[in-house]
Design a protein around this motif. Structure first.
Motif, PDB file in Angstrom:
ATOM      1  N   GLY A  94      69.505 -74.526  -3.286  1.00  0.00           N
ATOM      2  CA  GLY A  94      69.887 -73.692  -2.163  1.00  0.00           C
ATOM      3  C   GLY A  94      70.926 -74.314  -1.260  1.00  0.00           C
ATOM      4  O   GLY A  94      71.220 -73.778  -0.186  1.00  0.00           O
ATOM      5  N   ALA A  95      71.503 -75.439  -1.680  1.00  0.00           N
ATOM      6  CA  ALA A  95      72.446 -76.163  -0.831  1.00  0.00           C
ATOM      7  C   ALA A  95      73.886 -75.720  -1.061  1.00  0.00           C
ATOM      8  O   ALA A  95      74.295 -75.456  -2.197  1.00  0.00           O
ATOM      9  CB  ALA A  95      72.330 -77.663  -1.073  1.00  0.00           C
ATOM     10  N   GLU A  96      74.625 -75.673   0.004  1.00  0.00           N
ATOM     11  CA  GLU A  96      76.065 -75.418  -0.054  1.00  0.00           C
ATOM     12  C   GLU A  96      76.790 -76.754  -0.178  1.00  0.00           C
ATOM     13  O   GLU A  96      76.613 -77.630   0.664  1.00  0.00           O
ATOM     14  CB  GLU A  96      76.514 -74.713   1.222  1.00  0.00           C
ATOM     15  CG  GLU A  96      78.022 -74.511   1.326  1.00  0.00           C
ATOM     16  CD  GLU A  96      78.448 -73.973   2.683  1.00  0.00           C
ATOM     17  OE1 GLU A  96      79.659 -74.054   2.986  1.00  0.00           O
ATOM     18  OE2 GLU A  96      77.575 -73.498   3.443  1.00  0.00           O
ATOM     19  N   PRO A  97      77.589 -76.980  -1.234  1.00  0.00           N
ATOM     20  CA  PRO A  97      78.320 -78.236  -1.362  1.00  0.00           C
ATOM     21  C   PRO A  97      79.310 -78.410  -0.210  1.00  0.00           C
ATOM     22  O   PRO A  97      80.046 -77.474   0.123  1.00  0.00           O
ATOM     23  CB  PRO A  97      79.051 -78.096  -2.698  1.00  0.00           C
ATOM     24  CG  PRO A  97      78.290 -77.053  -3.443  1.00  0.00           C
ATOM     25  CD  PRO A  97      77.794 -76.096  -2.391  1.00  0.00           C
ATOM     26  N   LEU A  98      79.312 -79.584   0.381  1.00  0.00           N
ATOM     27  CA  LEU A  98      80.173 -79.853   1.535  1.00  0.00           C
ATOM     28  C   LEU A  98      81.336 -80.767   1.179  1.00  0.00           C
ATOM     29  O   LEU A  98      82.478 -80.464   1.486  1.00  0.00           O
ATOM     30  CB  LEU A  98      79.355 -80.484   2.663  1.00  0.00           C
ATOM     31  CG  LEU A  98      78.176 -79.660   3.179  1.00  0.00           C
ATOM     32  CD1 LEU A  98      77.409 -80.451   4.229  1.00  0.00           C
ATOM     33  CD2 LEU A  98      78.656 -78.331   3.744  1.00  0.00           C
ATOM     34  N   PHE A  99      81.035 -81.894   0.569  1.00  0.00           N
ATOM     35  CA  PHE A  99      82.129 -82.801   0.220  1.00  0.00           C
ATOM     36  C   PHE A  99      81.818 -83.569  -1.057  1.00  0.00           C
ATOM     37  O   PHE A  99      80.668 -83.658  -1.492  1.00  0.00           O
ATOM     38  CB  PHE A  99      82.466 -83.750   1.370  1.00  0.00           C
ATOM     39  CG  PHE A  99      81.332 -84.595   1.873  1.00  0.00           C
ATOM     40  CD1 PHE A  99      81.044 -85.829   1.301  1.00  0.00           C
ATOM     41  CD2 PHE A  99      80.579 -84.173   2.955  1.00  0.00           C
ATOM     42  CE1 PHE A  99      80.015 -86.609   1.776  1.00  0.00           C
ATOM     43  CE2 PHE A  99      79.544 -84.953   3.444  1.00  0.00           C
ATOM     44  CZ  PHE A  99      79.264 -86.185   2.846  1.00  0.00           C
ATOM     45  N   PHE A 100      82.883 -84.115  -1.647  1.00  0.00           N
ATOM     46  CA  PHE A 100      82.817 -84.738  -2.962  1.00  0.00           C
ATOM     47  C   PHE A 100      83.628 -86.032  -2.951  1.00  0.00           C
ATOM     48  O   PHE A 100      84.668 -86.121  -2.302  1.00  0.00           O
ATOM     49  CB  PHE A 100      83.392 -83.775  -4.012  1.00  0.00           C
ATOM     50  CG  PHE A 100      83.220 -84.220  -5.434  1.00  0.00           C
ATOM     51  CD1 PHE A 100      82.067 -83.907  -6.131  1.00  0.00           C
ATOM     52  CD2 PHE A 100      84.206 -84.948  -6.079  1.00  0.00           C
ATOM     53  CE1 PHE A 100      81.888 -84.313  -7.451  1.00  0.00           C
ATOM     54  CE2 PHE A 100      84.047 -85.359  -7.396  1.00  0.00           C
ATOM     55  CZ  PHE A 100      82.883 -85.039  -8.084  1.00  0.00           C
ATOM     56  N   LEU A 101      83.110 -87.031  -3.661  1.00  0.00           N
ATOM     57  CA  LEU A 101      83.835 -88.284  -3.868  1.00  0.00           C
ATOM     58  C   LEU A 101      83.808 -88.614  -5.352  1.00  0.00           C
ATOM     59  O   LEU A 101      82.856 -88.291  -6.054  1.00  0.00           O
ATOM     60  CB  LEU A 101      83.207 -89.441  -3.080  1.00  0.00           C
ATOM     61  CG  LEU A 101      83.141 -89.274  -1.567  1.00  0.00           C
ATOM     62  CD1 LEU A 101      81.759 -88.798  -1.138  1.00  0.00           C
ATOM     63  CD2 LEU A 101      83.489 -90.577  -0.861  1.00  0.00           C
ATOM     64  N   ASP A 102      84.863 -89.276  -5.820  1.00  0.00           N
ATOM     65  CA  ASP A 102      84.934 -89.611  -7.240  1.00  0.00           C
ATOM     66  C   ASP A 102      85.146 -91.109  -7.431  1.00  0.00           C
ATOM     67  O   ASP A 102      85.647 -91.811  -6.535  1.00  0.00           O
ATOM     68  CB  ASP A 102      86.079 -88.848  -7.908  1.00  0.00           C
ATOM     69  CG  ASP A 102      87.447 -89.306  -7.411  1.00  0.00           C
ATOM     70  OD1 ASP A 102      88.057 -90.171  -8.063  1.00  0.00           O
ATOM     71  OD2 ASP A 102      87.891 -88.813  -6.354  1.00  0.00           O
ATOM     72  N   TYR A 103      84.751 -91.580  -8.598  1.00  0.00           N
ATOM     73  CA  TYR A 103      84.967 -92.970  -9.004  1.00  0.00           C
ATOM     74  C   TYR A 103      85.697 -92.938 -10.332  1.00  0.00           C
ATOM     75  O   TYR A 103      85.207 -92.357 -11.313  1.00  0.00           O
ATOM     76  CB  TYR A 103      83.631 -93.691  -9.133  1.00  0.00           C
ATOM     77  CG  TYR A 103      83.723 -95.099  -9.684  1.00  0.00           C
ATOM     78  CD1 TYR A 103      84.104 -96.171  -8.867  1.00  0.00           C
ATOM     79  CD2 TYR A 103      83.429 -95.361 -11.014  1.00  0.00           C
ATOM     80  CE1 TYR A 103      84.180 -97.459  -9.376  1.00  0.00           C
ATOM     81  CE2 TYR A 103      83.503 -96.653 -11.529  1.00  0.00           C
ATOM     82  CZ  TYR A 103      83.879 -97.688 -10.707  1.00  0.00           C
ATOM     83  OH  TYR A 103      83.964 -98.969 -11.204  1.00  0.00           O
ATOM     84  N   PHE A 104      86.882 -93.546 -10.376  1.00  0.00           N
ATOM     85  CA  PHE A 104      87.712 -93.593 -11.575  1.00  0.00           C
ATOM     86  C   PHE A 104      87.929 -95.057 -11.919  1.00  0.00           C
ATOM     87  O   PHE A 104      88.493 -95.807 -11.114  1.00  0.00           O
ATOM     88  CB  PHE A 104      89.057 -92.898 -11.305  1.00  0.00           C
ATOM     89  CG  PHE A 104      90.015 -92.894 -12.474  1.00  0.00           C
ATOM     90  CD1 PHE A 104      90.114 -91.782 -13.301  1.00  0.00           C
ATOM     91  CD2 PHE A 104      90.819 -93.994 -12.750  1.00  0.00           C
ATOM     92  CE1 PHE A 104      90.994 -91.765 -14.373  1.00  0.00           C
ATOM     93  CE2 PHE A 104      91.709 -93.988 -13.812  1.00  0.00           C
ATOM     94  CZ  PHE A 104      91.799 -92.873 -14.635  1.00  0.00           C
ATOM     95  N   ALA A 105      87.464 -95.473 -13.092  1.00  0.00           N
ATOM     96  CA  ALA A 105      87.583 -96.871 -13.500  1.00  0.00           C
ATOM     97  C   ALA A 105      88.356 -96.972 -14.806  1.00  0.00           C
ATOM     98  O   ALA A 105      88.155 -96.176 -15.728  1.00  0.00           O
ATOM     99  CB  ALA A 105      86.199 -97.487 -13.676  1.00  0.00           C
ATOM    100  N   THR A 106      89.243 -97.953 -14.885  1.00  0.00           N
ATOM    101  CA  THR A 106      90.067 -98.124 -16.077  1.00  0.00           C
ATOM    102  C   THR A 106      90.484 -99.584 -16.204  1.00  0.00           C
ATOM    103  O   THR A 106      90.356-100.364 -15.258  1.00  0.00           O
ATOM    104  CB  THR A 106      91.312 -97.212 -15.993  1.00  0.00           C
ATOM    105  OG1 THR A 106      92.041 -97.276 -17.224  1.00  0.00           O
ATOM    106  CG2 THR A 106      92.218 -97.617 -14.845  1.00  0.00           C
ATOM    107  N   GLY A 107      90.983 -99.947 -17.389  1.00  0.00           N
ATOM    108  CA  GLY A 107      91.448-101.315 -17.587  1.00  0.00           C
ATOM    109  C   GLY A 107      92.815-101.536 -16.991  1.00  0.00           C
ATOM    110  O   GLY A 107      93.083-102.565 -16.356  1.00  0.00           O
TER     111      GLY A 107
END
Length: 351
Positions: A94-107
Motif C-alpha cells: 500500500g506504499a507510494e514509492p517516494l525516492f530511489f537510489l542505485d548502486y553500480f559497480a564495475t571493474g
C-alpha cells in the motif's frame, strides 16, 4: 603513481555524474529536497502530502538478466528492471514509492554503458512516480571482468498508517485477480540462459516466441511497473492484499500475503500462458510446477479482493491500462500446504 594507474578513473566518474544529473533532475517530485552531489539526499514527507506516514523500504537487483544485457550490449532497459523489482514490492504493502537510489559497480567505468543503465533507472522512476535522488558508482579493478558490472537498487515509500495492506482481512471466498506480465520480468534467468544455450540459438537469432525480435531483444523486455494502476485500485477501497510475482513464481509468492491456513487456488485456463513461457517449457522440458515456481507464467502481480468488490477493482485496474484476469479464489487449506494450487495446467499449458 596515480589512481588512474591503479585502474580507477576519477575523471570518468565525474563525467558520468555530469551526464546523469539531468536524468535524475527530471524525476523530481513533491518532497524532493536536494539534487545529486551531496553526501545524502533529503526528502520532506510533509511536502509530499503525508500526515501520519509509515515508511516502507526495499532493496533488490536484476539477477543474471544482467549477463544477457552485457552479452548483447543492450543496457538501456535493465535500469527499468531494477526500479520495478523494488517499487513493485513497495506498492503491494500500500506504499507510494517516494525516492530511489542505485548502486553500480564495475571493474573499469565505461561512461556510455553506465549512462545507458542510469537512463533506464530514470525511466523506471518516472513510471513509478518516484525521484532518483542519488546512488553510488563503484569502480573496483580486479573485482569484475572487463565489461562486467553489477546493479542494486534501494527504494523508500510511505503509506498513511491506516492504509497499510497487511492481508489480515483476506478470507475464504475472496477473488484472486491477475495482472498480465510483460514477459519473463527479472526472475529465472539462470534457467532461461541454460535453455537458450541448449537450444543452439544465439542472442541475435530470430526469437521463435516473439515475431520480429531477436532472442536477446525479446528476453530483455523490461519488468512491468504496476505502481500507478495499483495505487488507483487501492483508492477504490476494495483491495485486501497484493503479491508481486518474483522469485518463487506463482507458487510461493501469494502465500506470503495470506493469513492463517488460507491458500490460493488458481485455474490455468483463465489466463493465456505467453509464448515465451510455452517455448521455455517445451525447449527445456520444464515440468508444470517447476515452471510455476520459477517464472511468473504471464501474471506479474496478484490482487486479492472480496467477491463483491472484484468487478470494481478490476475496472479501476483496466482503466489504468492493465490487462486483468480473474484467475482464482482463496480457500481454506486446512491442514494441507499453503502453497498455491494451480489446476488445469496439463491442458492449458500445452502447446
Amino acid at each position: 603513481m596515480t589512481y588512474r594507474d591503479a585502474g580507477v578513473d576519477i575523471d570518468a566518474g565525474n563525467e558520468l555524474v555530469r551526464r546523469i544529473a539531468p536524468m535524475a533532475k527530471a524525476t523530481a517530485r513533491s518532497g524532493t529536497a536536494a539534487g545529486l552531489g551531496g553526501f545524502g539526499a533529503l526528502f520532506d514527507l510533509r511536502a509530499a502530502g503525508f500526515k501520519d506516514p509509515v515508511l516502507v523500504s526495499t532493496t533488490d537487483g536484476v539477477g543474471t538478466k544482467l549477463r544477457l544485457a552485457i552479452d548483447t550490449g543492450q543496457h538501456g532497459t535493465v535500469g527499468i528492471d531494477l526500479v520495478a523489482m523494488c517499487v513493485n514490492d513497495l506498492v503491494v504493502q500500500g506504499a507510494e514509492p517516494l525516492f530511489f537510489l542505485d548502486y553500480f559497480a564495475t571493474g573499469s567505468l565505461d561512461v556510455d554503458v553506465a549512462a545507458d543503465v542510469v537512463s533506464g533507472i530514470a525511466d523506471g522512476c518516472a513510471q513509478a512516480g518516484c525521484a532518483l535522488v542519488g546512488g553510488e558508482t563503484a569502480e573496483m579493478p580486479g573485482m569484475y571482468e572487463k565489461g562486467d558490472y553489477d546493479l542494486a537498487g534501494f527504494a523508500v515509500g510511505a503509506a498513511e498508517r491506516d492504509r497499510i495492506l497487511t492481508g489480515d482481512g483476506v478470507a475464504a471466498g475472496d477473488v484472486v485477480l491477475g495482472l498480465a506480465s510483460s514477459g519473463v520480468h527479472s526472475n529465472g534467468y539462470s534457467l532461461v540462459r541454460r535453455i537458450v544455450a541448449g537450444s543452439g540459438l544465439g542472442w541475435k537469432d530470430a526469437a521463435p516466441f516473439a515475431k520480429g525480435k531477436t532472442v536477446g531483444e525479446a528476453l530483455l523486455a523490461p519488468t512491468r511497473i504496476y505502481v500507478k494502476p495499483l495505487l488507483a485500485a487501492i483508492g477504490t477501497g476494495g483491495v485486501k492484499a497484493m503479491a508481486h510475482i518474483t522469485g518463487g513464481g506463482l507458487i510461493e509468492n501469494i502465500p506470503r500475503v495470506l493469513p492463517g491456513t488460507l491458500r490460493a487456488e488458481l485455474d490455468a485456463a483463465t489466463w493465456p500462458l505467453p509464448p515465451v513461457f510455452r517455448w521455455l517449457k517445451a525447449e527445456g522440458d520444464v515440468e508444470d510446477m517447476e515452471l510455476a515456481r520459477t517464472f511468473n507464467c504471464g501474471i506479474g502481480m496478484v490482487v486479492v479482493t472480496a467477491a463483491t468488490d472484484a468487478d470494481r477493482v478490476s475496472a479501476a485496474l483496466t482503466a489504468a491500462g492493465e490487462t486483468v484476469h480473474r484467475i482464482g479464489r482463496i480457500t481454506d487449506a486446512g491442514g494441507e500446504s499453503k502453497n498455491t494450487v494451480i489446476a488445469g495446467t496439463a491442458t492449458a499449458w500445452r502447446a
